[in-house]
Scaffold this motif. Structure first.
Motif, PDB file in Angstrom:
ATOM      1  N   GLN A 180       0.830  -1.200   0.000  1.00 38.71           N
ATOM      2  CA  GLN A 180       0.000   0.000   0.000  1.00 38.71           C
ATOM      3  C   GLN A 180       0.868   1.255   0.000  1.00 38.71           C
ATOM      4  N   ILE A 181       0.418   2.244  -0.754  1.00 35.29           N
ATOM      5  CA  ILE A 181       1.156   3.499  -0.896  1.00 35.29           C
ATOM      6  C   ILE A 181       0.373   4.596  -0.189  1.00 35.29           C
ATOM      7  N   THR A 182       1.064   5.418   0.562  1.00 34.25           N
ATOM      8  CA  THR A 182       0.439   6.518   1.290  1.00 34.25           C
ATOM      9  C   THR A 182       0.817   7.828   0.618  1.00 34.25           C
ATOM     10  N   TYR A 183      -0.177   8.637   0.315  1.00 30.63           N
ATOM     11  CA  TYR A 183       0.040   9.947  -0.292  1.00 30.63           C
ATOM     12  C   TYR A 183      -0.288  11.034   0.721  1.00 30.63           C
ATOM     13  N   MET A 184       0.516  12.070   0.734  1.00 30.47           N
ATOM     14  CA  MET A 184       0.254  13.222   1.581  1.00 30.47           C
ATOM     15  C   MET A 184       0.138  14.450   0.679  1.00 30.47           C
ATOM     16  N   ILE A 185      -0.962  15.146   0.779  1.00 31.83           N
ATOM     17  CA  ILE A 185      -1.217  16.337  -0.037  1.00 31.83           C
ATOM     18  C   ILE A 185      -1.176  17.541   0.885  1.00 31.83           C
ATOM     19  N   SER A 186      -0.350  18.491   0.580  1.00 27.93           N
ATOM     20  CA  SER A 186      -0.178  19.691   1.414  1.00 27.93           C
ATOM     21  C   SER A 186      -0.512  20.927   0.602  1.00 27.93           C
TER      22      SER A 186
END
Length: 891
Positions: A180-186
């Motif tokens: 699983q890949i985790t994305y963080m959007i800022s």
């Protein structure tokens, strides 16, 4: 007095409704066939239950399912409601009842067919209230009856034995194999709460604004699939058995016997036997039901075969294209002409009539008017047996743009000219020529691929020119080209005010026409009664010499015929009028259906023998019987693409007192060009097809919110259309580029199911026809004067099992959708009004605020901002809690 028969809606509990015919003269129905002549079934409505206090589940329950009612209550109900009373069918039984109270019983299980029944004798009432005790013999008989043979045994749990199935389940289970890949959007804090404005721009002109995401195989992600090859072999158990039948020598044998008959004493004993009576009572209902089922349905039929569609020996189901069967072209005409109207002969198979007109514009017609007068305007009769020579030619004073066979007599034809005149023909004298009646001739009804219409070889050498019988008056008729013509049905007629009456003649005697001069006219072919006798004019008419080749059927109409009613479709406040091009009356019958051909043929022959149009004056009557509840509204298609639903009844202007046309009931601008087709469905009388401009629309009479179906714009203009005669969901649309669009609503509703090229020029007219149960044709006329006869394939001519109900359900669903859209529009409009009122109130409040209130609000906003700033600084650790107090004091 009460009506002799009426229908009542009765409810058992207020939900289920039953329809029961009631008659004053009918005798009350009892259950004598079931062995209970004292029982009379009844149906009591909710109102009756309230009157007599016998409401279900309230006054009458399972513990006490009966009610004793006095005779005085019944008589009071007869006085109040008379024949409407639910007890009226048993009025005689109630009057002859010896006691004071009758027993009304609630039939919960509908044992006798209805929800209540009345016991009409004192003995029956006592038997019901005080049932007899069971005799000892029957009690002993019940003791000898064995109890249920089946004894229920509860299941017993057993230990589970593994046979390897859990391994297969574990292997077939889907498990996550990828990481699983985790994305963080800022986002920048300064952009929080900033206003956003959207705008349109060309994606291809801005760099990095348009990115195409195409699919490609990714080698990093592969799925492993477990496969297993399993082979199984099933071997049936075989046994070898032999047998030998003993053969005996056949001999003829006879036996004489006498029937065994009961004696008179035994017969009396059996008649008085209660066991036999109970047996017959218990079995009679089952036997009656079995006999009814045997009469209603065939028990020996194969249901599995009936589930499949009927296989036809002609044609192929996979073939969906139209095949050209024959074509007709007038090779002897010196000028270039186009076909304006097509009509199949309603009685003779394989005979088709077409009207032709010169391909000239209005300016060119004016320029060549002198030459056009020297050329005859014709209606050509073509036969399948001779594609080169027309069999008949009907002459007219000018080019015909529409014509129609008379439904009462196909030898009478009416047509509309380009100059606004109506022309009448009578081809009764030439009926033998086109019918070819011979002993053992070719007019048999056996279905073959060969056409049933054949002419004599000698008749093809000479072409018959037939002159017209009568022409309408130019001064009192239409001023421009007549675009549509219809015969009114032989069941009714109308007067100059538009009121509907019973037909005086029993034959079709009235016509309706529409023209480009913005008028719709109604005509009557019968001679009008003169107010004063004119003997001198009669002598003049008698002195007129009639040509030998012109029938005198409509001589009284020639050059003096004028409409008895004229309608103008006004545009409202302006002085302009709508220009009608096509009309569809409520009594239109779409050609002649296959099942109506034989009656129509018999009717035509009968009309030919009696010749009812020779004595039109006999149909005139002084007294006319009006027809109530007749729909006088009809659909009109205009030159501007409008579809109008209006009424032909006239009304008087309250100011001037003159007769004027009523305002249209509804008007919709759906088509973006002139309307070329307005036609009712042959399966649903309230469904109308309109074709015009670049689109098609389907309407339902009575639905005023808009069309049920409106197609998108086609690549080319539509010029003609027609419903299928055998499939309710299919219709054909002709285009200006020579293509024929075939719509199938069961397959597609947003576009044609298929398109087929027929010719290289514009299609002017489309007319299908049922030749036999296995063969259908469609006539397609083009702008170059060629008539194409195409054979309709099996799939487009044979409907599916439930096609009529399926298409009807589709139309009903579209009606509900229109109602829903209309409701949503009203809700949105109300919401918009409420929002506008709210905004107005806010603006008023803003203006009413004082200066002190505004300063107080600004101060509160500033303090809330300082509180938010302090909390942020504390959370970030930039200041401590102690310092916050000093920070607040400083501020």
């Amino acid at each position: 007095m009460a009506p002799k028969s009426q229908k009542r809606k009765i409810s058992k509990t207020g939900k289920k409704k039953i329809t029961l015919p009631v008659s004053e003269e009918a005798e009350p129905i009892n259950m004598e066939s079931m062995g209970h002549p004292e029982i009379y079934p009844l149906v009591l409505t909710t109102k009756t239950q309230e009157i007599f206090n016998c409401r279900i589940d309230e006054d009458i329950t399972d513990e006490q399912p009966y009610k004793l009612i006095r005779k005085e209550d019944f008589f009071a109900d007869f006085i109040n409601r008379a024949a409407v009373s639910d007890f009226y069918p048993v009025k005689k039984i109630i009057q002859e009842y010896p006691g004071d109270e009758l027993l009304l019983v609630y039939d919960k299980d509908f044992k006798y067919g209805l929800n209540f029944y009345l016991i009409g004798t004192e003995e029956g009432k006592e038997n019901y209230l005080n049932p007899l005790e069971v005799p000892e013999e029957q009690e002993e008989y019940k003791e000898h009856i064995p109890e249920d043979l089946y004894v229920y045994k509860p299941p017993v749990s057993k230990p589970w034995v593994s046979l390897g199935s859990e391994r297969e389940i574990d292997e077939e289970t889907v498990k996550e194999s990828t990481k699983q890949i985790t994305y963080m959007i800022s986002r920048k804090r300064s952009e929080f709460g900033a206003p956003i404005k959207f705008s349109d721009q060309n994606a291809s002109s801005v760099k990095d604004a348009y990115i195409e995401c195409t699919a490609y195989p990714d080698k990093n992600f592969t799925l492993k699939q477990l496969e297993r090859d399993v082979g199984m072999q099933v071997i049936p158990q075989i046994k070898d058995i032999s047998t030998q039948t003993r053969w005996t020598y056949p001999q003829n044998a006879t036996t004489q016997y006498h029937p065994r008959e009961f004696s008179e004493e035994e017969k009396k004993t059996l008649e008085q036997s209660k066991t036999l009576t109970d047996f017959l009572n218990s079995v009679s209902m089952s036997v009656e039901i079995a006999l009814q089922q045997n009469e209603i349905m065939n028990v020996f039929i194969d249901d599995w075969k009936r589930l499949a569609e009927e296989e036809g020996t002609f044609g192929d189901k996979t073939d969906t294209h139209l095949k050209e069967y024959q074509s007709f072209t007038d090779l002897h005409s010196p000028t270039e002409k186009m076909i304006t109207c097509v009509s199949w002969h309603p009685v003779i198979f394989g005979l088709i009539a077409v009207s032709v007109a010169v391909r000239l514009s209005f300016e060119e017609r004016v320029h060549f008017s002198g030459k056009l007068l020297l050329q005859p305007s014709l209606i050509l009769f073509w036969s399948f047996s001779d594609p080169i020579h027309p069999q008949l030619m009907l002459e007219s004073p000018d080019d015909i743009f529409c014509f129609e066979f008379c439904p009462s007599d196909p030898n009478i034809i009416a047509g509309g000219c380009i100059n606004g005149q109506i022309v009448m023909w009578d081809i009764t004298a030439h009926a033998d020529r086109i019918e070819n009646i011979k002993a053992g001739g070719s007019r048999s009804k056996k279905v073959t691929l060969k056409p049933l219409f054949l002419l004599e070889p000698e008749s093809n050498k000479e072409v018959m020119y037939i002159r017209h019988c009568a022409v309408s008056s130019i001064e009192n008729g239409h001023r421009k080209v007549i675009t549509d013509i219809h015969w009114l049905s032989d069941t009714f007629e109308i007067n100059r005010l538009g009121s509907v009456f019973e037909n005086r003649s029993g034959i079709s005697c009235q016509l309706a026409t529409c023209s480009a001069d913005c008028t719709i006219c109604f005509w009557d072919i019968r001679p009008q009664k003169a107010l004063t006798p004119q003997p001198t004019e009669k002598k003049k008419e008698e002195s007129i010499e009639i040509p030998f080749d012109v029938p005198s059927t409509f001589l009284h109409l020639d050059l003096s015929w004028k409409p008895f009613s004229k309608i103008r479709l006004s545009k409202g406040e302006t002085t302009l009028d709508h220009c009608p091009t096509k009309i569809s009356l409520s009594d239109d019958t779409l050609l002649y259906k296959e099942q109506d051909k034989a009656p129509a043929q018999g009717k035509a022959v009968k009309a030919g023998e009696a010749r009812p149009y020779q004595n039109l004056e006999e149909g005139l009557a002084n007294h006319l019987e009006p027809i109530d509840d007749f729909c006088t509204k009809f659909f009109v298609g205009t030159e501007e693409g409008e579809v109008i639903y209006t009424d032909w009844k006239m009304e008087r202007d309250p100011e001037t007192g003159r007769l004027m046309t009523k305002k249209p009931v509804s008007l919709y601008t759906v088509h973006d060009g002139a309307v070329h087709t307005v036609q009712r469905s042959p399966f649903y009388h309230d469904i109308i097809l309109t074709v015009g401009g670049w689109n098609v629309a389907i309407w339902k009479e009575g639905v005023m919110t808009g069309p049920l179906l409106q197609s998108c714009c086609a690549p080319k203009r539509y010029t003609s259309g027609h419903w299928s005669l055998t499939r309710p969901g299919v219709f054909y649309i002709g285009r200006e580029d020579g293509y024929l669009d075939i719509w199938d609503l069961l397959e597609k509703t947003h576009e044609p199911a298929q398109s087929q090229n027929i010719c290289i020029t514009m299609i002017t007219c489309v007319k299908p026809w049922t030749f036999s149960a296995k063969q259908q044709f469609i006539a397609v006329a083009d702008y170059f004067g060629t008539l194409h006869i195409l054979e309709i394939p099996w799939t487009l001519s044979h409907p599916s099992t439930n096609e009529v109900s399926s298409v009807h359900y589709y139309f009903e669903r579209e009606v509900k959708h229109l109602e829903y859209v209309e409701q949503r529009k009203k809700i949105r409009e109300q919401e918009k009004k409420d929002m506008e009122l709210e905004m107005e109130k806010k603006k008023v409040k803003m203006y009413q605020k004082s200066k002190e209130q505004m300063e107080t609000e600004l101060k509160m906003e500033y303090e809330s901002y300082l509180e938010l700033e302090r909390n942020i600084l504390v959370n970030l650790g930039l200041i401590k809690v102690k310092e916050t107090m000093s920070y607040v004091e400083m501020v």
